[in-house]
Design an enzyme around this catalytic site. Structure first.
Site, PDB file in Angstrom:
ATOM      1  N   ASP A  12      20.383 -23.537 -95.319  1.00 19.74           N
ATOM      2  CA  ASP A  12      19.892 -23.661 -93.937  1.00 19.74           C
ATOM      3  C   ASP A  12      18.543 -22.989 -93.723  1.00 19.74           C
ATOM      4  O   ASP A  12      18.292 -22.443 -92.652  1.00 19.74           O
ATOM      5  CB  ASP A  12      20.920 -23.101 -92.941  1.00 19.74           C
ATOM      6  N   LYS A  15      14.878 -26.664 -95.324  1.00 19.43           N
ATOM      7  CA  LYS A  15      14.253 -27.370 -96.446  1.00 19.43           C
ATOM      8  C   LYS A  15      13.929 -28.815 -96.089  1.00 19.43           C
ATOM      9  O   LYS A  15      12.908 -29.343 -96.520  1.00 19.43           O
ATOM     10  CB  LYS A  15      15.190 -27.363 -97.665  1.00 19.43           C
ATOM     11  N   GLY A  39      23.809 -31.063 -94.931  1.00 25.17           N
ATOM     12  CA  GLY A  39      23.337 -30.890 -93.560  1.00 25.17           C
ATOM     13  C   GLY A  39      21.855 -30.608 -93.442  1.00 25.17           C
ATOM     14  O   GLY A  39      21.433 -29.485 -93.252  1.00 25.17           O
ATOM     15  N   HIS A  40      21.048 -31.649 -93.581  1.00 24.89           N
ATOM     16  CA  HIS A  40      19.611 -31.523 -93.364  1.00 24.89           C
ATOM     17  C   HIS A  40      19.278 -32.139 -92.016  1.00 24.89           C
ATOM     18  O   HIS A  40      19.658 -33.268 -91.755  1.00 24.89           O
ATOM     19  CB  HIS A  40      18.827 -32.318 -94.420  1.00 24.89           C
ATOM     20  N   GLN A 229      21.508 -26.508-100.120  1.00 22.93           N
ATOM     21  CA  GLN A 229      22.066 -25.132-100.112  1.00 22.93           C
ATOM     22  C   GLN A 229      21.003 -24.107-100.543  1.00 22.93           C
ATOM     23  O   GLN A 229      19.826 -24.361-100.346  1.00 22.93           O
ATOM     24  CB  GLN A 229      23.313 -25.050-101.000  1.00 22.93           C
ATOM     25  N   THR A 244      28.830 -22.213-103.348  1.00 25.20           N
ATOM     26  CA  THR A 244      29.188 -23.615-103.528  1.00 25.20           C
ATOM     27  C   THR A 244      29.378 -23.831-105.027  1.00 25.20           C
ATOM     28  O   THR A 244      29.198 -22.900-105.819  1.00 25.20           O
ATOM     29  CB  THR A 244      28.119 -24.534-102.886  1.00 25.20           C
TER      30      THR A 244
HETATM   31  P1  IMP Z   1      31.306 -25.914-100.149  1.00 25.10           P
HETATM   32  O1  IMP Z   1      29.923 -26.232-100.641  1.00 25.10           O
HETATM   33  O2  IMP Z   1      31.766 -26.822 -99.052  1.00 25.10           O
HETATM   34  O3  IMP Z   1      32.297 -25.791-101.269  1.00 25.10           O
HETATM   35  O4  IMP Z   1      31.249 -24.464 -99.465  1.00 25.10           O
HETATM   36  C1  IMP Z   1      31.050 -23.302-100.234  1.00 25.10           C
HETATM   37  C2  IMP Z   1      30.174 -22.305 -99.488  1.00 25.10           C
HETATM   38  O5  IMP Z   1      28.856 -22.817 -99.397  1.00 25.10           O
HETATM   39  C3  IMP Z   1      30.611 -22.022 -98.056  1.00 25.10           C
HETATM   40  O6  IMP Z   1      30.326 -20.672 -97.739  1.00 25.10           O
HETATM   41  C4  IMP Z   1      29.735 -22.948 -97.243  1.00 25.10           C
HETATM   42  O7  IMP Z   1      29.570 -22.494 -95.924  1.00 25.10           O
HETATM   43  C5  IMP Z   1      28.459 -22.871 -98.034  1.00 25.10           C
HETATM   44  N1  IMP Z   1      27.612 -24.048 -97.866  1.00 25.10           N
HETATM   45  C6  IMP Z   1      27.773 -25.271 -98.407  1.00 25.10           C
HETATM   46  N2  IMP Z   1      26.780 -26.092 -98.041  1.00 25.10           N
HETATM   47  C7  IMP Z   1      25.959 -25.373 -97.276  1.00 25.10           C
HETATM   48  C8  IMP Z   1      24.714 -25.669 -96.629  1.00 25.10           C
HETATM   49  O8  IMP Z   1      24.160 -26.764 -96.696  1.00 25.10           O
HETATM   50  N3  IMP Z   1      24.176 -24.643 -95.924  1.00 25.10           N
HETATM   51  C9  IMP Z   1      24.735 -23.407 -95.858  1.00 25.10           C
HETATM   52  N4  IMP Z   1      25.868 -23.110 -96.438  1.00 25.10           N
HETATM   53  C10 IMP Z   1      26.484 -24.059 -97.148  1.00 25.10           C
END
Ligand code: IMP
Length: 444
Positions: A12, A15, A39-40, A229, A244
């Site tokens: 976040d 990017k 989530g962009h 990420q 992640t």
């Molecule tokens: P997952 O990627 O859904 O497995 O989540 C694993 C961790 O990465 C969690 O803490 C999520 O909140 C974080 N996370 C995954 N994608 C994003 C992103 O695009 N922005 C911020 N945090 C993320």
């Protein structure tokens, strides 16, 4: 020429806006890891596009590629493409045949495992996005995944499902004591996912990613690698287990696309930094603003002004001061050639402004992160005060360039350049692409 854009913090960092800005000079924009957890938010001509899988470059009419390092949920993919088409765009998106497919049972298992972790008092609940990312990468490493290329051949798809699905059913029923549902119905899955395969083939969307990018580069195209990420949620270099399951760091651009590291390494690697810190989900955050009511009020102001709510999940993000030890770690891991600092406007008008310059751990000052998350959680921030800058007309500043920034804001940026040992190429002073102070074009 290649440019790799990497998140320097916890995701976040904004990017998407940078990819969109510099994507203008790219011909191909490639995502190399992650899936629809990303989530962009891209703002173009006042229109806002919330994307979770499709590369942001697609909004600007570039070829968008999902590399072999990505995990692809075809339901999300076709949904996002449909929405973009409804809004008048015609995105050209290609998907690596080596990329893994997020299946409905992966999403189900993501939720089940998070709940099990929460119930276990083990402290390892991650707060995932629930998109099935982790379970899909598990199957990839376990050599029982379904790849995009498998969707194109109904017989291969059936073989894959007939092996994997009974295992998932057993996991859900025998290990977790729950009832398996339609996510474990082989025939229904086969019908739906073979149909996705047919659509992918019909629309000419699948590629051998490595060969495709090689050909495009040979033809003189500029390729941009779009990291999703951030460094601190990288499965290797982040705050494990609160990470992640992929490699958002710059090395992932090579393994996640089949372009050699000597190619990406000759290009620019730009670290995107948010001028403060935000975090979705669990894990340590030494500079978090949550100590007392005053700090919580400050966090709440920044959260509201910066729109710090998850793009994918809508969750309010935790807020903290800029964490400089984290950035030194990110610069080392990614080998930055430059930085882009976002959301500088969000900090304008604050009564006080600090950064976490270092940590104190066991009575010693440290400039970078310890390797284990437990030790990181023991770090106390050594804060440094900065003079806050006032609210100004950020649109005018973006037009007039770097010298038009308030002097205190320039001091903040120059401190950062010095600490991280990389020049600031761009500064985001508002959500729109035009609201960016551009100092250097990484393609030039
Ligand atoms: P997952 O990627 O859904 O497995 O989540 C694993 C961790 O990465 C969690 O803490 C999520 O909140 C974080 N996370 C995954 N994608 C994003 C992103 O695009 N922005 C911020 N945090 C993320």
């Amino acid at each position: 020429m290649t440019v790799t854009i990497v998140g320097s913090q916890l995701g976040d960092e904004g990017k998407g806006a940078l990819v969109d800005l510099w994507g203008g000079d790219a011909d191909v924009v490639v995502r190399y890891q992650g899936g629809d957890n990303a989530g962009h938010t891209v703002v173009e001509g006042g229109e806002e596009y919330a994307l979770s899988l499709v590369p942001s470059g697609a909004v600007r009419g570039k070829v968008g590629v999902l590399g072999n390092g990505c995990v692809v949920n075809p339901r999300t993919l076709f949904e996002e493409l449909g929405t973009l088409r409804e809004r008048g765009l015609d995105p050209d998106v290609r998907v690596a045949r080596r990329a893994h497919v997020i299946m409905p049972y992966h999403r189900r298992l993501d939720g089940i495992e998070e709940e099990a972790k929460a119930d276990s008092d083990s402290g390892v609940e991650v707060g995932t996005t629930g998109r099935g990312i982790g379970p899909t990468y598990e199957d990839k490493a376990g050599r029982r995944g379904v790849r995009v290329g498998d969707l194109l051949d109904p017989d291969v798809l059936r073989d894959r499902l007939e092996y994997a699905v009974p295992q998932k059913r057993a996991l859900i029923e025998d290990v977790y004591g729950l009832e398996a549902g339609e996510e474990c119905d082989v025939d229904a899955l086969h019908e739906e996912y073979a149909e996705f395969g047919r659509r992918l083939r019909e629309e000419g969307m699948t590629v051998n990613c490595s060969a495709f990018l090689h050909e495009r580069r040979a033809a003189g195209d500029n390729v941009m690698f779009e990291g999703a990420q951030g460094t601190l949620i990288d499965v290797d270099h982040g705050s494990y287990p609160y990470v992640t399951s992929s490699n958002p760091t710059a090395g992932g651009a090579a393994t996640g696309t089949g372009v050699g590291p000597t190619v990406t390494g000759r290009g620019e690697v730009v670290g995107v930094v948010k001028a403060y810190l935000s975090r979705v989900g669990e894990g340590p955050m030494p500079t978090e603003l949550d100590g007392d009511e005053r700090e919580e009020a400050l966090a709440s102001d920044i959260r509201e002004k910066g729109g710090e709510f998850g793009t994918v999940t809508g969750r309010p993000r935790r807020i903290g001061w800029l964490d400089v030890p984290m950035l030194r770690h990110a610069a080392r891991v990614n080998g930055y050639t430059g930085l882009a600092v976002n959301h500088l406007d969000v900090l304008a008008g604050l009564e006080e402004l600090r950064v976490g310059h270092a940590y104190e751990l066991d009575g010693e000052e440290r400039l970078s992160l310890p390797a284990t998350t437990e030790r990181w959680a023991e770090c106390e921030p050594v804060l440094r005060e900065f003079e806050p800058w006032p609210e100004v007309d950020w649109g005018a500043v973006a037009d007039d360039g770097y010298d038009a920034l308030p002097a205190a804001a320039r001091d903040y940026l120059e401190y950062l350049e010095e600490q991280v040992d990389a020049p600031v190429h761009a500064i985001g002073v508002g959500p729109d692409r035009e609201q960016t102070v551009v100092r250097t074009n990484p393609w030039a």
